[in-house]
Design a protein around this motif. Structure first.
Motif, PDB file in Angstrom:
ATOM      1  N   UNK A   1       0.929  -1.188  -0.062  1.00 38.98           N
ATOM      2  CA  UNK A   1       0.023  -0.015   0.065  1.00 38.98           C
ATOM      3  C   UNK A   1       0.684   1.119   0.146  1.00 38.98           C
ATOM      4  N   UNK A   2       0.655   2.160  -0.741  1.00 40.33           N
ATOM      5  CA  UNK A   2       1.255   3.541  -0.935  1.00 40.33           C
ATOM      6  C   UNK A   2       2.409   3.569  -1.472  1.00 40.33           C
ATOM      7  N   UNK A   3       3.004   2.110  -2.178  1.00 38.48           N
ATOM      8  CA  UNK A   3       4.306   2.058  -2.577  1.00 38.48           C
ATOM      9  C   UNK A   3       4.069   2.826  -4.201  1.00 38.48           C
ATOM     10  N   UNK A   4       5.240   3.180  -4.389  1.00 39.32           N
ATOM     11  CA  UNK A   4       5.650   3.530  -5.860  1.00 39.32           C
ATOM     12  C   UNK A   4       6.412   2.420  -6.343  1.00 39.32           C
ATOM     13  N   UNK A   5       5.825   1.785  -7.216  1.00 43.83           N
ATOM     14  CA  UNK A   5       6.396   0.617  -7.978  1.00 43.83           C
ATOM     15  C   UNK A   5       6.587   0.734  -9.368  1.00 43.83           C
ATOM     16  N   UNK A   6       7.977   0.494  -9.927  1.00 42.25           N
ATOM     17  CA  UNK A   6       7.913   0.472 -11.339  1.00 42.25           C
ATOM     18  C   UNK A   6       8.319  -0.993 -11.971  1.00 42.25           C
ATOM     19  N   UNK A   7       7.501  -1.327 -12.974  1.00 40.62           N
ATOM     20  CA  UNK A   7       7.957  -2.230 -13.918  1.00 40.62           C
ATOM     21  C   UNK A   7       8.980  -1.653 -14.915  1.00 40.62           C
ATOM     22  N   UNK A   8       9.918  -2.543 -14.900  1.00 39.29           N
ATOM     23  CA  UNK A   8      10.941  -2.057 -15.899  1.00 39.29           C
ATOM     24  C   UNK A   8      11.481  -2.929 -16.848  1.00 39.29           C
ATOM     25  N   UNK A   9      11.732  -2.769 -18.165  1.00 39.06           N
ATOM     26  CA  UNK A   9      12.288  -3.768 -19.187  1.00 39.06           C
ATOM     27  C   UNK A   9      12.122  -3.106 -20.460  1.00 39.06           C
ATOM     28  N   UNK A  10      12.835  -3.824 -21.290  1.00 39.23           N
ATOM     29  CA  UNK A  10      12.561  -3.298 -22.693  1.00 39.23           C
ATOM     30  C   UNK A  10      11.316  -3.716 -23.559  1.00 39.23           C
ATOM     31  N   UNK A  11      11.229  -3.069 -24.754  1.00 36.98           N
ATOM     32  CA  UNK A  11       9.795  -3.505 -25.164  1.00 36.98           C
ATOM     33  C   UNK A  11       9.838  -5.006 -25.517  1.00 36.98           C
ATOM     34  N   UNK A  12       8.646  -5.489 -25.406  1.00 33.92           N
ATOM     35  CA  UNK A  12       8.299  -6.732 -25.435  1.00 33.92           C
ATOM     36  C   UNK A  12       8.628  -7.580 -24.411  1.00 33.92           C
ATOM     37  N   UNK A  13       8.897  -6.778 -23.264  1.00 35.58           N
ATOM     38  CA  UNK A  13       8.971  -7.305 -21.926  1.00 35.58           C
ATOM     39  C   UNK A  13       7.743  -8.127 -21.167  1.00 35.58           C
ATOM     40  N   UNK A  14       6.813  -7.607 -21.736  1.00 33.44           N
ATOM     41  CA  UNK A  14       5.316  -8.013 -21.075  1.00 33.44           C
ATOM     42  C   UNK A  14       4.865  -7.001 -20.197  1.00 33.44           C
ATOM     43  N   UNK A  15       5.386  -5.934 -19.942  1.00 29.41           N
ATOM     44  CA  UNK A  15       5.294  -4.957 -18.969  1.00 29.41           C
ATOM     45  C   UNK A  15       3.621  -4.136 -19.140  1.00 29.41           C
ATOM     46  N   UNK A  16       3.624  -3.822 -20.579  1.00 32.64           N
ATOM     47  CA  UNK A  16       2.374  -3.436 -20.860  1.00 32.64           C
ATOM     48  C   UNK A  16       1.085  -4.252 -20.609  1.00 32.64           C
ATOM     49  N   UNK A  17       1.440  -5.346 -21.180  1.00 36.72           N
ATOM     50  CA  UNK A  17       0.266  -6.338 -20.964  1.00 36.72           C
ATOM     51  C   UNK A  17       0.309  -6.602 -19.740  1.00 36.72           C
ATOM     52  N   UNK A  18       0.889  -6.711 -18.723  1.00 34.89           N
ATOM     53  CA  UNK A  18       0.751  -6.761 -17.253  1.00 34.89           C
ATOM     54  C   UNK A  18       0.119  -5.674 -16.637  1.00 34.89           C
ATOM     55  N   UNK A  19       0.287  -4.385 -17.005  1.00 31.95           N
ATOM     56  CA  UNK A  19      -0.475  -3.288 -16.918  1.00 31.95           C
ATOM     57  C   UNK A  19      -2.000  -3.411 -17.342  1.00 31.95           C
ATOM     58  N   UNK A  20      -2.194  -3.691 -18.583  1.00 35.54           N
ATOM     59  CA  UNK A  20      -3.485  -3.858 -19.022  1.00 35.54           C
ATOM     60  C   UNK A  20      -4.141  -5.019 -18.353  1.00 35.54           C
ATOM     61  N   UNK A  21      -3.557  -5.902 -17.944  1.00 31.07           N
ATOM     62  CA  UNK A  21      -4.504  -6.863 -17.258  1.00 31.07           C
ATOM     63  C   UNK A  21      -4.665  -6.606 -15.897  1.00 31.07           C
ATOM     64  N   UNK A  22      -3.835  -5.471 -15.337  1.00 26.98           N
ATOM     65  CA  UNK A  22      -4.322  -4.813 -13.852  1.00 26.98           C
ATOM     66  C   UNK A  22      -5.554  -3.846 -14.123  1.00 26.98           C
ATOM     67  N   UNK A  23      -5.478  -3.320 -15.315  1.00 24.69           N
ATOM     68  CA  UNK A  23      -6.458  -2.531 -15.599  1.00 24.69           C
ATOM     69  C   UNK A  23      -7.748  -3.096 -15.992  1.00 24.69           C
TER      70      UNK A  23
END
Lengths: 260, 365, 267
Positions: B30-52
């Motif tokens: 809770x209250x954390x600033x959490x970043x997902x870092x990686x090159x394009x195609x790492x799956x980070x945007x997909x992860x975010x879209x699943x969260x949304x």
């Protein structure tokens, strides 16, 4: 360089002259006092007055407006649905529907008229203003669909996602975000459909029953029988009307907000 | 991070034949600033879209505030997303955009005005509230997108490359501002970025992903000082590496024999966990932690290797050198212009590279 | 919704295999006789005549339209819109009106003859109206905007620097045109030609009002068979041959589109 430019300009102006001279001449001679001659015999508005007293003509205008409004309404409603369906709802046989939808845009108009006439004959619907309206809706639907779909395609799909993310249901997202952004294209294409319906001769020619005379049918029979200043006057009015319709359509389409 | 606010459990997502996200498990407090870092195609945007909620996991589950999100559509999730290109509604004003989410949830008009006003002040956009998005600068659009999401007081704010569309200077300013806003509102931020400096600057914790897999999670310092793999090290900006074998272990330290170099010199390094004598290792060194000298053995550095300058590039704030240790092993070294009479090396010059054991990172293979 | 026009078309196809009843109705039977009749020299001539007229009209449109399109594409952007609008306005004017305008111009006692005789260039009026020439004028007049718009789109996309590079590499004007401009704007040329050719081939109003007895085109033949002779099956067969011709042209067009779009494909 400058000689080439002058040459291009000359050719272009000649093209414009070719495009405009007949129309300008036509309008000019609608004010000519002489009934027969192609030479100028003084200014008059009597041909316009004669038009205003021609009851058959006025009835035809009324028919045209009726058909135009009704067919535009149907075509716009169905066209928007078709555009949204094709662009946003994946379904089987989409390619086929797409092809069928585009067909009326490419087949010769005569064929369009003939096939509709046959169709009505076969299902035993007597030709009337109703069949004309259906015919007009049929060729206007793809026009609306193509224009609206092009706009839809240019819309950023994340906009709808953003609306969903902000708590909107699928319908609310469409209603509050997509539809307002499509509105200029919808109105513009509806106006275009209306113009085309008002101008259509061929499909009307094949699908109109006795008594269901629209303005173009009336013009056709007038033109076939003789050359008279009344037709010139009528043409002048028609030119003015289509120009203003198209101008408003363009204004509507340009007003759409862009984000690219 | 007292309790787990957001939790991903073994999430798998396929896009056709490719595995976009491959068994991802994460916990965000809770209250954390959490970043997902990686090159394009790492799956980070997909992860975010699943969260949304725009995409559904093929396997696994996502929990927000302890509640499974499997059956929850985007419009019912307690999260809001700041889209990569903002996705501002072009037909609505700044205020209209910000009010949209509150209107959708039928918040009373007076309260909407109130909350929109407050957030407009926070992002310093009140004078521009009646503008359309097209009339705003890139930085202003970014702030509208942020305000539009924050005004809903989501449990979690998701940010997709939030600073990606901004130019360099604005990006630096916004990094600081974003962090300040996060501290002010106290909402959990999950931010996706491919920009390592951005992730390190803003985050409490960073997750590094590649090819759909989670490679390392930790504080910026942990990620930077002790990368867990060669990929993380490279992605974080450590470009110099050397293969070796542990020759001798001495408490917390070890001697690494550089098997690729002529004469196989030994180098002093920290002993990595789980490694012993004979373990093959990779020694990693940051370009800015290396010293260069033209004279031998004049200082108290732990390690020293002879090399030759192959390229020297002046870049204002410092010098960037390419230094050849052998014919096919070239390192980078970055020296800052801390004083005006600093020694400059010329291409072809013989030098010694020096560093202390603490500066190196040893990865056991 | 697609069925809305698909069904009638299918109907035309079906009926084209039937035969004509005694009083003009349709006798349901299957035969290829109607298509055999299309091959009759009498009708073949009409098809050929239509093809030639449509082809000549297309070439004329191209020759007239290219300089105009090129000129517009090289104007400052704010003037381009104005010129394009000027090209479009006649197109949006009622087709009958536009055709009538040419009747008015070309008839024996029309403006053209009045002017020519008045200026002493000729002393007997030219009989232009009700001839192939008049039909050609009408077709070119009607469809010139269809040519100009795609040409403009293609030329507008052509970077000025490419043309300048050709000059810089010593190309004379004709070589700049043939070796650089034309190949690079080919998709636009093809699109324009198709867009002019298709409606010209199926034209009805133009030959009907401007053409003479011998200028009959396929469109008129179809109308004649349907509404005058009332031989629907034969009319349908003629329609389908026409549609076959049109679709062949269209396929050719789509193929060039495809090859053009391939490199820039997105997503």
């Amino acid at each position: 360089m400058s000689r080439r430019r002058a040459w291009l300009l000359g050719a272009s102006l000649a093209d414009l002259l070719f495009l405009y001279a007949p129309i300008v001449v036509l309008i000019f001679f609608s004010f000519n006092a002489s009934r027969l001659s192609a030479s100028w015999r003084g200014f008059t508005l009597q041909w316009y007055r004669l038009l205003a007293e021609d009851h058959a003509l006025l009835a035809a205008v009324q028919n045209s407006l009726l058909v135009g409004l009704a067919s535009t309404f149907v075509a716009t409603l169905l066209g928007v649905c078709a555009a949204v369906g094709l662009e946003r709802v994946p379904f089987k046989g989409r390619k086929l529907v797409e092809g069928a939808l585009l067909l009326p845009l490419v087949i010769p108009e005569v064929m369009m008229g003939v096939s509709l006439m046959l169709f009505f004959a076969l299902v035993k619907v007597p030709l009337s203003l109703v069949t004309v309206t259906i015919g007009h809706a049929a060729f206007n639907l793809p026009i609306v669909a193509v224009i609206v779909r092009a706009r839809l395609r240019k819309l950023d799909p994340t906009l709808e996602e953003a609306a969903r993310d902000l708590g909107a249901t699928a319908w609310q997202a469409f209603r509050r975000v997509t539809l307002p952004l499509l509105m200029p294209a919808i109105l513009g294409s509806a106006l275009m459909a209306f113009t085309i319906s008002l101008d259509d001769f061929i499909v009307t020619f094949f699908t109109a029953g006795p008594g269901a005379t629209t303005l173009p049918l009336k013009v056709y029979s007038m033109v076939r029988s003789s050359v008279t200043p009344e037709i010139n006057a009528l043409s002048a009015i028609l030119v003015l009307v289509s120009m203003s319709l198209i101008a408003s359509s363009l204004v509507l389409q340009r007003k759409s907000p862009t984000q690219d | 991070m007292t309790d787990n606010h957001v939790e991903l459990r073994d999430v798998v997502k396929r896009h056709g034949a490719t595995l976009a996200v491959d068994g991802l498990s994460l916990e965000v407090g809770r209250g954390e600033f959490f970043s997902i870092l990686g090159p394009s195609g790492a799956g980070k945007t997909t992860t975010l879209r699943m969260l949304a909620g725009f995409e559904r996991p093929d396997q696994g589950d996502i929990l927000i505030e302890g509640r499974s999100m499997r059956q929850v559509p985007p419009n019912h999730r307690p999260v809001n997303l700041v889209f990569q290109h903002y996705a501002l509604f072009p037909h609505l004003t700044v205020a209209g955009n910000i009010a949209f989410g509150l209107e959708m949830r039928r918040v009373p008009t007076a309260e909407i005005q109130d909350r929109v006003g407050t957030i407009l002040d926070m992002v310093k956009l009140r004078p521009k509230q009646d503008r359309l998005p097209a009339q705003l600068s890139g930085g202003e659009q970014q702030r509208v997108a942020l305000a539009r999401a924050l005004v809903n007081r989501p449990a979690v704010l998701l940010l997709d490359e939030p600073l990606g569309a901004l130019d360099q200077q604005l990006r630096l300013d916004m990094q600081v501002e974003l962090k300040a806003i996060q501290e002010q509102v106290g909402i959990t931020f999950i931010c996706v970025t491919h920009h390592q400096e951005e992730a390190l600057t803003m985050s409490d914790r960073v997750a590094v992903m590649n090819h759909g897999r989670l490679l390392q999670v930790g504080s910026p310092q942990e990620i930077y000082e002790t990368p867990a793999s060669l990929f993380v090290a490279n992605f974080i900006g450590i470009s110099n590496s050397l293969r070796g074998r542990i020759d001798r272990v001495d408490e917390a330290n070890c001697l690494v024999r550089a098997v690729d170099l002529a004469g196989q010199p030994t180098l002093l390094a920290r002993l990595p966990a789980g490694a012993g004598e004979g373990s093959p290792v990779t020694l990693l060194l940051r370009p800015e932690r290396l010293c260069l000298s033209s004279e031998v053995r004049r200082s108290s550095y732990d390690n020293e290797l002879p090399a030759r300058i192959s390229k020297a590039i002046y870049n204002g704030s410092g010098m960037q050198y390419q230094v050849a240790l052998s014919d096919d092993l070239v390192w980078a070294a970055r020296l800052s212009n801390s004083s005006s009479n600093q020694k400059r090396f010329l291409p072809g010059e013989a030098v010694f590279i020096r560093w202390n054991a603490d500066e190196g990172v040893v990865l056991s293979e | 919704m697609g069925a809305f026009f698909f069904l009638p078309l299918l109907l035309v196809l079906v009926i084209s295999f039937a035969s004509r009843g005694t009083y003009g109705g349709v006798e349901w039977s299957f035969s290829l006789a109607n298509y055999a009749t299309v091959a009759d020299p009498l009708y073949l001539k009409i098809f050929l005549h239509s093809l030639v007229l449509a082809l000549v009209a297309t070439v004329l449109c191209l020759v007239l339209g290219f300089p105009l399109a090129y000129y517009i594409a090289r104007l400052p952007v704010r003037w381009q819109g104005v010129w394009l609008l000027l090209v479009m306005i006649p197109f949006w004017t009622n087709f009958l009106v536009r055709t009538y305008a040419w009747i008015f111009m070309l008839r024996t006692e029309g403006l053209l003859n009045s002017l020519l005789i008045g200026s002493g260039l000729i002393d007997k009026p030219l009989e232009v109206l009700f001839s192939d020439t008049a039909v050609l004028i009408g077709l070119v007049y009607g469809y010139l905007p269809f040519m100009v718009l795609p040409l403009y789109a293609a030329i507008e996309r052509l970077p000025r620097s490419v043309v300048e590079a050709a000059w810089d590499l010593y190309a004379p004007a004709w070589a700049v045109f043939w070796r650089v401009i034309l190949p690079l704007t080919k998709p636009g040329v093809v699109a324009g030609c198709i867009l002019v050719f298709i409606p010209s081939l199926g034209a009805f109003i133009t030959p009907d009002l401007l053409g003479g007895a011998r200028s009959m085109m396929v469109g008129n033949l179809i109308q004649h068979e349907y509404l005058v002779v009332r031989d629907w099956p034969f009319g349908s067969a003629v329609s389908f041959v026409l549609m076959g011709l049109v679709l062949t042209g269209l396929m050719a067009y789509l193929r060039t589109e495809e090859t053009m779009n391939k490199p820039g494909e997105e997503r």
